[in-house]
Design a protein around this motif. Structure first.
Motif, PDB file in Angstrom:
ATOM      1  N   ARG A  27      -6.704  -1.350  -5.659  1.00  0.00           N
ATOM      2  CA  ARG A  27      -5.329  -1.840  -5.665  1.00  0.00           C
ATOM      3  C   ARG A  27      -5.236  -3.246  -5.056  1.00  0.00           C
ATOM      4  O   ARG A  27      -4.552  -4.116  -5.596  1.00  0.00           O
ATOM      5  N   ARG A  45      -3.109   7.247  -0.794  1.00  0.00           N
ATOM      6  CA  ARG A  45      -3.222   6.873  -2.206  1.00  0.00           C
ATOM      7  C   ARG A  45      -4.580   7.285  -2.778  1.00  0.00           C
ATOM      8  O   ARG A  45      -4.720   7.568  -3.967  1.00  0.00           O
ATOM      9  N   ALA A 102     -11.179  -1.855   0.877  1.00  0.00           N
ATOM     10  CA  ALA A 102     -10.390  -2.521  -0.160  1.00  0.00           C
ATOM     11  C   ALA A 102     -10.737  -4.008  -0.235  1.00  0.00           C
ATOM     12  O   ALA A 102     -10.800  -4.588  -1.328  1.00  0.00           O
ATOM     13  N   PHE A 136       0.810  -1.221   0.000  1.00  0.00           N
ATOM     14  CA  PHE A 136       0.000   0.000   0.000  1.00  0.00           C
ATOM     15  C   PHE A 136       0.841   1.268   0.000  1.00  0.00           C
ATOM     16  O   PHE A 136       0.316   2.351  -0.239  1.00  0.00           O
ATOM     17  N   MET A 185     -10.040   1.900   5.509  1.00  0.00           N
ATOM     18  CA  MET A 185      -9.588   1.768   4.127  1.00  0.00           C
ATOM     19  C   MET A 185      -9.336   0.309   3.751  1.00  0.00           C
ATOM     20  O   MET A 185      -9.661  -0.127   2.637  1.00  0.00           O
ATOM     21  N   LEU A 186      -8.746  -0.468   4.671  1.00  0.00           N
ATOM     22  CA  LEU A 186      -8.469  -1.867   4.352  1.00  0.00           C
ATOM     23  C   LEU A 186      -9.763  -2.659   4.188  1.00  0.00           C
ATOM     24  O   LEU A 186      -9.872  -3.513   3.299  1.00  0.00           O
ATOM     25  N   ALA A 243      -3.081   3.729   2.509  1.00  0.00           N
ATOM     26  CA  ALA A 243      -4.171   3.560   1.555  1.00  0.00           C
ATOM     27  C   ALA A 243      -4.976   4.843   1.410  1.00  0.00           C
ATOM     28  O   ALA A 243      -5.394   5.210   0.307  1.00  0.00           O
ATOM     29  N   ALA A 259      -1.003   0.796   7.191  1.00  0.00           N
ATOM     30  CA  ALA A 259      -1.543   0.663   5.837  1.00  0.00           C
ATOM     31  C   ALA A 259      -2.837   1.446   5.677  1.00  0.00           C
ATOM     32  O   ALA A 259      -3.181   1.855   4.555  1.00  0.00           O
ATOM     33  N   GLU A 260      -3.565   1.654   6.783  1.00  0.00           N
ATOM     34  CA  GLU A 260      -4.778   2.481   6.706  1.00  0.00           C
ATOM     35  C   GLU A 260      -4.420   3.879   6.201  1.00  0.00           C
ATOM     36  O   GLU A 260      -5.111   4.448   5.346  1.00  0.00           O
ATOM     37  N   ALA A 294      -7.542   3.776  -6.373  1.00  0.00           N
ATOM     38  CA  ALA A 294      -6.661   3.175  -5.368  1.00  0.00           C
ATOM     39  C   ALA A 294      -7.386   2.125  -4.540  1.00  0.00           C
ATOM     40  O   ALA A 294      -6.756   1.209  -3.995  1.00  0.00           O
TER      41      ALA A 294
END
Length: 401
Positions: A228, A218, A257, A179, A253-254, A215, A211-212, A225
């Protein structure tokens, strides 16, 4: 000094950082000792399940005599014998070798889509990781090729598969580099073998929480994004029959995703009014969220979506009443079998294991729990096979299509 600060805080003051550090260190020491006890030798998890020739024949779909004949004519290696010349049983890797020789290993066809199955609920404590691990191991026992992606920084699934997130896993081995801006181009870098033949894992640790933010960064001005992770899963999914995603228990965000990456969805829900209400809110949020993402990124459908009743104690009338209500509300969109609350699951968790990893004399409690898990996971396996066009003729012949 740390102990003194902790003791004083209980009476008169705030907990100091050194006291919190002491708590963390003591908890870490316990996990380290537990791993050394459970995963010896070398503190690595070992799966030493052995299957009799009768059980092997059942798993492979051939007779015991067919296995003996294949060993005699060299198509299979000679069995491992004890000092008294008795068969010691077959490992899962050896069972899979038999399946390959006899052509009975279940696989998706070349044109069948890999199933990317997310076990998702935005509420914690619903049995998400327990379900993920048992589904993965059931499928591995059946001979499927499985990848598990731990997207949750709490790393419960990573721990159950034998890794200490604080010691064994660097941030660079999680989803985090994927990410980052300018990070890994696909997910193959993160895959690692587990002690289970047929199961690979992309692990998690506490650092994955970053990663939150990566992401989110992005996403600014770039809705694409959110896809991704979907593209990353597609980059490695061809090597597997099923990819399992264990997302964090929050709408971040995760989790978004994961919703875009998955093509099948399980929603674990314990039988309580609070959890049912939470799941109702979760479903509403999914609909609203997917509508927004669809407007920006295009439609994304699921091969199947099922609610799963988890942590069900059939000895409690309130549990059975709420489960009955859930069945009335969700109908065919709910699995018939429930994940029952069982002492065997708790006993396995104490050893950082699953019920499928337990060995030794089988008690009635174990047999009931194992049978329940097999029924539940058998329903999920059937849904997976129904999503594969190449499996549909066989399912119709069996009356399951």
């Amino acid at each position: 000094m740390a102990k003194l600060a902790l003791a004083e805080s209980a009476v008169s003051g705030p907990v100091l950082l050194d006291a919190m550090t002491a708590l963390s260190d003591r908890a870490h020491d316990v996990i380290t000792r537990l791993r050394a006890t459970v995963f010896a030798p070398g503190e690595e998890k070992i799966i030493d399940l052995r299957f009799t020739i009768t059980k092997a024949a059942e798993m492979v779909g051939r007779t015991s005599e067919a296995i003996r004949q294949a060993e005699a004519d060299g198509r299979l290696p000679a069995p491992r014998l004890s000092a008294s010349k008795r068969r010691e049983g077959y490992s899962l890797a050896e069972i899979n070798q038999m399946r390959d020789v006899f052509g009975t290993r279940p696989r998706r066809g070349p044109e069948d889509p890999p199933i990317v199955l997310a076990v998702q609920n935005f509420k914690g404590g619903v049995g998400k990781s327990t379900l993920t691990c048992h589904v993965a191991q059931y499928l591995a026992l059946k001979g499927y090729r499985v990848a598990v992606i731990d997207c949750d920084s709490q790393a419960s699934t990573t721990t159950i598969f034998g890794f200490n997130p604080d010691i064994d896993i660097d941030d660079e081995q999680t989803l985090l580099p994927f990410f980052r801006h300018g990070g890994e181009p696909d997910l193959k870098y993160g895959l690692r073998a587990t002690a289970w033949p047929g199961i690979d894992l992309i692990p998690a640790n506490l650092g994955l929480y970053q990663a939150e933010y990566e992401a989110a960064a992005r996403l600014r001005g770039n809705p694409d994004a959110l896809d991704r992770l979907r593209r990353g899963v597609e980059s490695m999914a061809d090597e597997y029959d099923v990819v399992l995603l264990d997302p964090p228990p929050a709408l971040g965000m995760l989790s978004l995703a994961v919703l875009r990456a998955a093509n099948a969805l399980l929603i674990p829900t314990p039988p309580s009014t609070v959890d049912f209400a939470s799941t109702a809110h979760f479903l509403r949020m999914i609909v609203e969220t997917l509508e927004v993402m669809q407007n920006h990124l295009g439609a994304r459908g699921y091969h199947f979506l099922r609610v799963v009743a988890t942590k069900v104690d059939e000895g409690k009338s309130a549990h059975t009443q709420i489960r009955d209500m859930m069945e009335a509300v969700f109908g065919a969109d709910m699995l018939s079998a429930s994940l029952l609350d069982s002492a065997e699951i708790d006993n396995a968790n104490v050893q950082l294991r699953t019920v499928y990893e337990l060995s030794g004399p089988a008690t009635k409690t174990y047999e009931r729990c194992r049978n329940n898990l097999d029924r539940l996971n058998g329903e999920i396996e059937l849904l997976i096979r129904k999503a594969w066009p190449s499996h549909r003729p066989d399912l119709r012949r069996l009356g399951l299509g």
